[in-house]
Design an enzyme around this catalytic site. Structure first.
Site, PDB file in Angstrom:
ATOM      1  N   ILE A   1       2.407   2.896   2.463  1.00 18.15           N
ATOM      2  CA  ILE A   1       3.641   2.807   3.248  1.00 18.15           C
ATOM      3  C   ILE A   1       4.561   1.734   2.670  1.00 18.15           C
ATOM      4  CG2 ILE A   1       4.595   2.245   5.531  1.00 18.15           C
ATOM      5  CD1 ILE A   1       2.072   3.581   6.745  1.00 18.15           C
TER       6      ILE A   1
ATOM      7  N   HIS B   1       7.045   2.034  19.035  1.00 22.22           N
ATOM      8  CA  HIS B   1       6.019   2.512  18.081  1.00 22.22           C
ATOM      9  C   HIS B   1       6.240   3.994  17.743  1.00 22.22           C
ATOM     10  CE1 HIS B   1       1.632   1.796  16.603  1.00 22.22           C
ATOM     11  NE2 HIS B   1       2.324   2.559  15.763  1.00 22.22           N
TER      12      HIS B   1
ATOM     13  N   GLY C   1       0.849  -1.195   0.000  1.00 21.67           N
ATOM     14  CA  GLY C   1       0.000   0.000   0.000  1.00 21.67           C
ATOM     15  C   GLY C   1       0.877   1.234   0.000  1.00 21.67           C
TER      16      GLY C   1
ATOM     17  N   ARG D   1       1.223  -3.511  12.556  1.00 19.98           N
ATOM     18  CA  ARG D   1       0.533  -3.667  13.831  1.00 19.98           C
ATOM     19  C   ARG D   1       1.070  -4.911  14.516  1.00 19.98           C
ATOM     20  NH1 ARG D   1      -0.572   0.839  13.644  1.00 19.98           N
ATOM     21  NH2 ARG D   1      -2.594   1.898  13.655  1.00 19.98           N
TER      22      ARG D   1
ATOM     23  N   GLU E   1       1.156  -2.921  23.784  1.00 17.15           N
ATOM     24  CA  GLU E   1       2.024  -1.753  23.784  1.00 17.15           C
ATOM     25  C   GLU E   1       1.693  -0.913  25.008  1.00 17.15           C
ATOM     26  OE1 GLU E   1       1.699   0.332  20.070  1.00 17.15           O
ATOM     27  OE2 GLU E   1       2.610  -1.308  18.939  1.00 17.15           O
TER      28      GLU E   1
END
Length: 322
Positions: free
Chosen positions: A159, A287, A157, A239, A268
């Site tokens: 990214i 992150h 996609g 993710r 996280e």
């Protein structure tokens, strides 16, 4: 109209909201730390708009607490797996998000993480600090280079494409990608659309940049890692839940794969007692994919603009279609 903001956000977004006189009255959880669940449920009561972050679980309970006034949810993230979209859709609530604006920053960080992991930079820094650097040794701290390699991207996609564009100048020989369908833009990076199994078994570097969906949840598991080369490096900046972390730990500790770099984990933050943090061949970041000053400022502004558009029943710059 009442707006609740679940965290301190960069001033670019706050400025837009505070200058929208006559449109909204803002209340905010004024902390850099996540809003406690009880405060979230209290804060959204009667709200017309909600500005949230990816760490805020917006489910039926939150929507019920907000009540029928809620018109718009604006999340300061490109991901939206923290939103109960079916419930939100049922209630006719509009959703804004922040795609595109964090693409470059996340791609840069992913490449940095790949290089740091493959070339063992954190280990090197540690050796310098603790006095482990004695003299030049032919095999000490050797890692893996990109030149002449095969890179596999899971999810080409926005990214994924930006990552591929940045990796090619390093002399990558083949770029493989997989996903639901072949992408026309894949040709721009000489990308070969292949089945997942082929990508996993042939790649020297595997970069995960897909969305978290029911299909991708736990995608990278024991079977996945068993098909990778022993010299392969695994990178995840999508993710955390795409990866089975127990299976990744096994693969790394047994030398089934060479190394892993993670910018995302489950949960996280990752507990400091987590087994992955005991491994030298695993680099874990907190992150920080979009963490540049300019990117976070633009994200904040876009989130505020989405919120105002939803409140006023006008166009939102980035509205989620679902």
């Amino acid at each position: 109209m009442k707006v609740f903001i679940t965290r301190r956000i960069p001033q670019e977004g706050m400025k837009i909201l505070t200058e929208a006189t006559g449109v909204c009255e803002v209340s905010q959880w004024d902390s850099d730390e996540p809003v406690p669940r009880s405060e979230l449920l209290k804060g959204v009561q009667g709200a017309h708009g909600l500005l949230c972050l990816l760490s805020d679980k917006i489910d039926a309970e939150v929507l019920d607490a907000a009540g029928p006034n809620l018109k718009v949810i604006s999340t300061m993230s490109v991901g939206f797996d923290h939103l109960a979209l079916e419930e939100i859709k049922k209630r006719g609530i509009r959703v804004g998000y922040t795609p595109d604006v964090l693409t470059d920053a996340t791609a840069e960080l992913t490449v940095a993480l790949l290089l740091a992991t493959a070339r063992r930079l954190p280990e090197g820094v540690e050796e310098v600090k603790k006095g482990g650097w004695s003299s030049w040794k032919p095999l000490w701290l050797c890692g893996y280079g990109l030149s002449g390699s095969t890179v596999g991207v899971i999810g080409l996609g926005r990214i994924g494409m930006a990552i591929a564009q940045r990796l090619l100048p390093f002399g990558v020989k083949r770029l493989l990608y997989t996903g639901r369908t072949a992408k026309a833009h894949g040709a721009e990076v000489n990308g070969e659309f292949v089945p997942l199994d082929e990508l996993v078994s042939e790649s020297d570097f595997i970069v995960v940049s897909c969305s978290l969906t029911p299909e991708t949840q736990g995608l990278c598991d024991k079977a996945f890692f068993s098909k990778m080369k022993k010299t392969a490096v695994f990178i995840n900046s999508s993710r955390g839940a795409v990866v089975n972390q127990e299976d990744l730990y096994e693969a790394l500790s047994r030398g089934q794969i060479a190394a892993a770099g993670l910018d995302v984990t489950t949960p996280e933050p990752l507990p400091t007692s987590h087994p992955l943090l005991t491994l030298k061949n695993c680099v874990v970041l907190p992150h920080i994919g979009s963490a540049t000053y300019s990117t976070r400022g633009v994200m904040s502004a876009l989130t505020a603009q989405n919120l105002l558009g939803g409140l006023q029943g006008s166009d939102m710059p980035s509205e989620l279609s679902f």
